[in-house]
Structure formats: structure tokens, C-alpha cells
Design an enzyme around this catalytic site. Structure first.
Site, PDB file in Angstrom:
ATOM      1  N   SER A 258       0.824  -1.197   0.000  1.00 53.56           N
ATOM      2  CA  SER A 258       0.000   0.000   0.000  1.00 53.56           C
ATOM      3  C   SER A 258       0.867   1.260   0.000  1.00 53.56           C
ATOM      4  O   SER A 258       1.877   1.310   0.705  1.00 53.56           O
ATOM      5  CB  SER A 258      -0.874   0.025   1.253  1.00 53.56           C
ATOM      6  N   ALA A 259       0.429   2.264  -0.766  1.00 48.61           N
ATOM      7  CA  ALA A 259       1.098   3.570  -0.832  1.00 48.61           C
ATOM      8  C   ALA A 259       2.540   3.478  -1.343  1.00 48.61           C
ATOM      9  O   ALA A 259       3.418   4.191  -0.881  1.00 48.61           O
ATOM     10  CB  ALA A 259       1.039   4.275   0.524  1.00 48.61           C
ATOM     11  N   CYS A 260       2.783   2.581  -2.291  1.00 49.23           N
ATOM     12  CA  CYS A 260       4.115   2.491  -2.924  1.00 49.23           C
ATOM     13  C   CYS A 260       4.055   2.841  -4.397  1.00 49.23           C
ATOM     14  O   CYS A 260       4.935   2.475  -5.168  1.00 49.23           O
ATOM     15  CB  CYS A 260       4.698   1.090  -2.758  1.00 49.23           C
ATOM     16  N   ASN A 264      -0.025   5.680  -9.177  1.00 48.34           N
ATOM     17  CA  ASN A 264       0.755   6.532 -10.089  1.00 48.34           C
ATOM     18  C   ASN A 264       1.214   5.747 -11.314  1.00 48.34           C
ATOM     19  O   ASN A 264       1.167   6.243 -12.433  1.00 48.34           O
ATOM     20  CB  ASN A 264       1.987   7.105  -9.375  1.00 48.34           C
ATOM     21  N   ASP A 287      -5.249  -1.413  -8.022  1.00 46.14           N
ATOM     22  CA  ASP A 287      -5.086  -2.023  -6.692  1.00 46.14           C
ATOM     23  C   ASP A 287      -5.285  -3.536  -6.651  1.00 46.14           C
ATOM     24  O   ASP A 287      -4.613  -4.202  -5.881  1.00 46.14           O
ATOM     25  CB  ASP A 287      -6.078  -1.362  -5.726  1.00 46.14           C
ATOM     26  N   ASN A 383      -2.742   9.697   5.139  1.00 40.60           N
ATOM     27  CA  ASN A 383      -3.490   8.636   4.452  1.00 40.60           C
ATOM     28  C   ASN A 383      -4.888   9.133   4.055  1.00 40.60           C
ATOM     29  O   ASN A 383      -5.828   8.358   3.971  1.00 40.60           O
ATOM     30  CB  ASN A 383      -3.579   7.393   5.337  1.00 40.60           C
ATOM     31  N   ARG A 385      -7.805  10.233   1.590  1.00 41.76           N
ATOM     32  CA  ARG A 385      -8.109   9.440   0.386  1.00 41.76           C
ATOM     33  C   ARG A 385      -9.078  10.140  -0.548  1.00 41.76           C
ATOM     34  O   ARG A 385      -9.881  10.966  -0.138  1.00 41.76           O
ATOM     35  CB  ARG A 385      -8.754   8.109   0.834  1.00 41.76           C
ATOM     36  N   ARG A 416       9.413  -0.589  -1.324  1.00 38.20           N
ATOM     37  CA  ARG A 416      10.058   0.684  -1.034  1.00 38.20           C
ATOM     38  C   ARG A 416      11.257   0.370  -0.161  1.00 38.20           C
ATOM     39  O   ARG A 416      11.084   0.034   1.019  1.00 38.20           O
ATOM     40  CB  ARG A 416       9.036   1.545  -0.298  1.00 38.20           C
TER      41      ARG A 416
HETATM   42  C1  OXD Z   1      -4.370  -0.251   0.738  1.00 36.47           C
HETATM   43  C2  OXD Z   1      -5.321   0.419  -0.153  1.00 36.47           C
HETATM   44  O1  OXD Z   1      -3.671  -1.149   0.257  1.00 36.47           O
HETATM   45  O2  OXD Z   1      -6.122   1.240   0.302  1.00 36.47           O
HETATM   46  O3  OXD Z   1      -4.300   0.091   1.921  1.00 36.47           O
HETATM   47  O4  OXD Z   1      -5.307   0.101  -1.347  1.00 36.47           O
HETATM   48 MN    MN Z   2      -4.089  -1.588  -1.777  1.00 32.78          MN
END
Ligand code: OXD
Ligand code: MN
Length: 601
Positions: A258-260, A264, A287, A383, A385, A416
Site C-alpha cells: 500500500s502507498a508504494c 501513479n 489495486d 493517508n 483518500r 520501497r
Molecule cells: C491499501 C489500499 O492497500 O487502500 O491500503 O489500497
Molecule cells: Mn491496496
């Protein structure tokens, strides 16, 4: 007596569904029931109701048409993995990477919190499909929730409405998803999965990752369990198409924690230096990927979702111009800063900070504010969204609604890491690729509760999402490899390597296409590579650097393989693999031994 909203035509003749709703109603005791039919009128009415109850704020409709704003409780801003459980009869079935609870205990503990929790409230019944409605690869869920915010998000993230009920018929299988906000108390918060009952119960949270039950709960935790039984794969992966001027489109899938940067990467704009090559990018998924072996023996994938639930801070016209267009309308913003003009702002976005605003905690905010310890007070939670329809993305694939999905040429794992894994390497074969995925590690980000920056083992980026014993999950990957007629090539990337001063060595974002280009060339056997103990690494001259200059020696550092440091990393590999005891597939130990030998250890 329960009052119904009168949308009786949506009531189905599925006796099992009706019985389940009745019993959830008896437990939660809502005053009203309302079926969600997916219509614009209903959405507008619910939006108005939520706005007058203060659950959401309608943003300036001229500047941000169709956009809404919401704040979650301050201790409810990320997935709470320690409160997330897989409830199976036997502890061993969930394995060492999951929290386990027996189904009896799960139903009892959550049942106590759910009991009477919807008194005075409405229970909404959301019929939704993960994947195009009617595709043989899609799955149906029904979410019961007392939150309009959840309803409005589900309308974006999934395919909702009457067609789903029609498709379900009188006896179709569906995932029973129950969500209740209760009193949003962290001590009474539980996110429970009952894979053997195809059931999810989530209570006490309002954060998307915990409450949009089609997403992580169904499409990953429950789906991974079902996929193993049915012989397909449910993965925490993006899907990206790269079209060449000839019209050939190659699709890759990629698993990063998540968030890597998954979002993008899926909507990148080719860098100026590569423009003349005429690539076009197609966004299929940011995702989740559901993948299966088709009749041609190849791996095919669909995105089960219809929306994007992305991290806002850091999103701007430079890092992700297509995301900026995507979130300009019909978007729900959660936990950003609210500006006094009825729009939103976040750190590292396009705009300078406003002189005033209301922060994600609902406190007056000004730029430069700091807490008692001198730490900056953010306007937007790290975080925070956005929830936006994927179809609004300028690069949205024309195959999003195709029941069949797209054929995958390469699978990319990534993380990361400030040091160690090079910018990119290719595994020797499928089994080695499974080992690479099973041992990957990444720095923790704000998407999970816990210490940001700490290096965390996150096999296939699935550690928070695999709904069964991961030893069996690795075995399933190996089995898929055996059954595929042509296996996608498996790679590992790391955009985040730093120099001694902590500066990133690689610019990332759109420049990442240069690496994807090398990956595709490798898949087609069009380019050579250097064989190293970790896998095949590019020769620096094989990465097209037209229009991009890196400091002297940076590319060498980015591609460096430090055997000594990998030998240290190998100790962690051993530790993590040992967690599975006898259940770990022998092939992975075999890969470990071969790796040790290659490193000269
Ligand atoms: C996560 C997402 O992996 O929100 O946390 O996609
Ligand atoms: Mn995710």
C-alpha cells in the site's frame, strides 16, 4: 415493525438472502431498511440526507462538481490490521501471518457490538458485483451498512443495483457483508472474515479499507481463499496496458505494498524523452487483479473494482496528472483539509497552502502550525483518500467492462527500500519468481497503522490480505505456474533506492516507463541482461535514457547487486520462511539454498 422504503421491486426471491437479511435485522435492530438500486435519484437523496445529518459536506459544486467531503474519527484513519481477523475452525488454516479467531468467538464478540447498534438508524442493503456484472469471473456481494458514506463509496467502487439482484437469481452464491458503524470506538472495532461461510463482519470503523467490504475484505481476503479452491488468483496488484504505435498492447500486473505508487504507475504519462516512441498507457486496475488461466493456457486478468480509493497527499499535476483529472468531479474526499471556499487542499498537491482551513481533525488550521513537540500539523492526514470512478481517468482502459479481461505478459513485485534491491531485476523462472515474491520486504507507509519507515516483510504485498495460510498460498502460486502453458515473466522493482545522503537515486513517476520498457523487451527476448545471484539485471545501456540525465554513477548504484548485503538479507528470508514450519512448499527451501550458493554463502 420495520419500515421499508417501499422499493419492493428490488426485493428478490432469493430465500437465502432474505433469511440472512432478516437475521441481521433482528440482531442490529435498524428502524428502517432501504435497498440501494444504483439510481441517480436515490444517490442524490441520500447525499442530501447525509449532508443534513453532518455525515458529509457537499463541496463547491461549481469548482468540484459532484464532489463530497467526509472526515473519519481521528483514531480511524487507516486499516487496523491488529483488529482484522480470519475466523476459521482450525488455527492452522489461517497461518502465522494472520490474526486468528474461532468463528464462534468471532460471531459472539462482534454480535455483542452489533446487537441493537442500528436502533434509530437505517440499514442500507447494497447488492454489488465485483467485476463486470455477468462475467463468469465476477463475484456478487451484498453489503448491509448503516452508513450513507459507505453507500456513496460503494456506488463508486463497485457495480451496484438491480441488475446484480437479477443476475443473482433465486439461489446464486453471494458474500454476506455486514458493516455497522456502532459507536466508532476503537475498543469495539473488529474486522472479521469467515471464509468458510463466505461472510464478512466489520464493526466500529468508518475507514474505507475497513468498511468498503467489496475491496480488501471481499476482493482479497475472501477471494484469495475462494480462488485457491477454484484454481484462480486474487492479488493485490495493479494492471497496466502499454500500447505501441503498431497497436500491440502488452499488459503487466504489479504487486507493491500500500502507498508504494501503484496508482501513479497505472496512469502514468510517458516521459518527454520517450514521446517519439508513441506509447499510450491504458489503466486497467490500480489495486486489485483477479487472474486466471484461460482456455489458451495464458494468464488473464480483470479488475474487480469500478473505482479508485487512492492516497491524496503527494498527488499533483507532476506526480500524476491523470489522477488530478480523475478526481476533479464525482469524487469523495476523506480526511483532507477543507478550505473555507468549499474546496479541498492537501500537502504536496498543486496549490500553495491556503491561509486558513479546517484540518482533517476538524480543527482550525493555518500553514506552519506545529504541535507541542514542534512537529508540523498537517492539514490533510497522510493517508487521506479520494474515491473516484476509474472510468473518469483519461487513460481508463476500453477493456474495463470486458468480461474476459486482459492477457498478462509480466508480473512485477516491488517495494520501497532505501537500499539493497536494484531498480529492477528479472527472476530466473516462475519458481524463483515465487521465491522473490514470498521474501519481498518494504518500508511501512501511512496506509497501515504502525511505525512508518520500518522494513516489513510483505510477501506478494499480500500480508494484510491473504485470507488463508500463506504457505498454502505460495503452493497455489507454484501450482498456477505448473498449469500455465506460458508463464508471465516475474520481475522485481524498487523505485526508492537512496544515496548516502538519503536522496532518491531514481526520479520515479513517469520515468518508470523506461523500466517497464526494459521489462517488456525482456519478455519478448529482445534485449540481453547481466546474470547476477539475485536474477537478471539490465545492462545500463539497455535502459533508454533519452531526455533524462542522472548524476554520475547513479545508474551503476541503482543496478548494483551487493552480495554481502544480500547474504544479510538471506538471514531474514530464512527467518520468515521458517515461520511456516512443515507446511512451506519444499521448492521454496530449495530456492533459498540455491540463492545462498549463488551468493557464495
Ligand atoms: C491499501 C489500499 O492497500 O487502500 O491500503 O489500497
Ligand atoms: Mn491496496
Amino acid at each position: 415493525m420495520i419500515e421499508d422504503n417501499g422499493e419492493l421491486e428490488l426485493k428478490c426471491d432469493h430465500a437465502g438472502l432474505n433469511r440472512w437479511i432478516d437475521s441481521m435485522v433482528r440482531m442490529c435492530k435498524p428502524d428502517k431498511l432501504e435497498w440501494i438500486d444504483g439510481s441517480e435519484e436515490q444517490k442524490q437523496r441520500l447525499t442530501r440526507e447525509a449532508a443534513s445529518a453532518g455525515e458529509i459536506i457537499i463541496l463547491d459544486q461549481k469548482k468540484l462538481p459532484g464532489c463530497l467531503y467526509h472526515r473519519t474519527a481521528v483514531d480511524d484513519v487507516a486499516r487496523t490490521e491488529e483488529l482484522t481477523f480470519i475466523c476459521t475452525a482450525r488455527l492452522g488454516d489461517t497461518g502465522p501471518t494472520n490474526n486468528w479467531m474461532s468463528p464462534d468467538e468471532g460471531y459472539r464478540r462482534a454480535g455483542e457490538i452489533f446487537k441493537g447498534s442500528m436502533k434509530g438508524r437505517t440499514m442500507y442493503i447494497i447488492p454489488f458485483s465485483m467485476g463486470p456484472i455477468g462475467s463468469p469471473f465476477s463475484k456478487i456481494g451484498i453489503e448491509l451498512t448503516d452508513s450513507i458514506y459507505v453507500v456513496l463509496n460503494m456506488l463508486i467502487m463497485t457495480r451496484v443495483g438491480k441488475q446484480v439482484i437479477d443476475h443473482l437469481g433465486p439461489d446464486g452464491e453471494f458474500t454476506r457483508c455486514l458493516h455497522g458503524t456502532a459507536d466508532r470506538n476503537i475498543h469495539k472495532r473488529l474486522i472479521l472474515h469467515f471464509p468458510q461461510d463466505n461472510t464478512i463482519w466489520s464493526v466500529g470503523s468508518g475507514y474505507g479499507g475497513n468498511v468498503l467490504l467489496g475491496k480488501k475484505c471481499l476482493s482479497l481476503r475472501i477471494a484469495s481463499f475462494v480462488a485457491q479452491k477454484e484454481g484462480w488468483m486474487a492479488e493485490h496488484m495493479l494492471i497496466l496496458g502499454i500500447e505501441e504505435p503498431s497497436g500491440r498492447i502488452s499488459y503487466v500486473s504489479g504487486a507493491f505494498p500500500s502507498a508504494c505508487g501503484k496508482t501513479n504507475l497505472t496512469m502514468l504519462v510517458p516521459p518527454d524523452g520517450l514521446k517519439e516512441k508513441g506509447y499510450r498507457i491504458w489503466t486497467v486496475s490500480d489495486d486489485i487483479a483477479w487472474m486466471r488461466i484461460d482456455t489458451d493456457g495464458m494468464l488473464w486478468a480483470i479488475n474487480p473494482e469500478a473505482g479508485i480509493f487512492g492516497v491524496v497527499p503527494g498527488t499533483n499535476s507532476k506526480t500524476n496528472p491523470n489522477a488530478m483529472i480523475t478526481i476533479g468531479k464525482n469524487t469523495i474526499y476523506t480526511n483532507t483539509l477543507l478550505k473555507l471556499d468549499g474546496t479541498v487542499w492537501w500537502e504536496d498537491g498543486d496549490e500553495l497552502p491556503p491561509s486558513d482551513g479546517i484540518d482533517w481533525k476538524c480543527m482550525p488550521w493555518k500553514p506552519g502550525m506545529a504541535d507541542d513537540k514542534g512537529k508540523p500539523i498537517y492539514g490533510a492526514h497522510p493517508n487521506s483518500r479520494f474515491t473516484a470512478p476509474i472510468a473518469q481517468c483519461p487513460t481508463a482502459s476500453f477493456r474495463l467492462d470486458q468480461p474476459h479481461g486482459v492477457q498478462i505478459s509480466a508480473i512485477i513485485f516491488g517495494g520501497r527500500r532505501a537500499y539493497l534491491p536494484p531498480l529492477v531485476f528479472q527472476s530466473f523462472n516462475w519458481t524463483h519468481g515465487v521465491y522473490v515474491g514470498a521474501t519481498m520486504r518494504s518500508e511501512r507507509t501511512a496506509a497501515q497503522q504502525g511505525k512508518v519507515g520500518e522494513i516489513r516483510w510483505d510477501p506478494m504485498a499480500m500480508i494484510p490480505f491473504c485470507g488463508y495460510n500463506m504457505a498454502d498460498y505460495f503452493d497455489h502460486w507454484l501450482d498456477i505456474g505448473r498449469r500455465l502453458e506460458q508463464q508471465p515473466t516475474i520481475f522485481h522493482i524498487n523505485w526508492f533506492r537512496q544515496d548516502e545522503n538519503g536522496d532518491y537515486l531514481w526520479p520515479g513517476f513517469r520515468e518508470n516507463l523506461r523500466i517497464i520498457e526494459w521489462i517488456l523487451a525482456r519478455c519478448r527476448g529482445e534485449v540481453g541482461a547481466v546474470e547476477t545471484p539475485i536474477g537478471y539485471v539490465p545492462k545500463p545501456e539497455d535502459i533508454d535514457m533519452t531526455g533524462l540525465e542522472l548524476p554520475e554513477g547513479a545508474m551503476e548504484k541503482l543496478l548494483e547487486v551487493d552480495n554481502k548485503a544480500w547474504l544479510e538479507e538471506l538471514k531474514v528470508h530464512k527467518e520468515v520462511l521458517e515461520k511456516f514450519g512443515q507446511r512451506l512448499p519444499e521448492e521454496l527451501w530449495h530456492q533459498y539454498e540455491k540463492f545462498r550458493e549463488r551468493l557464495g554463502g
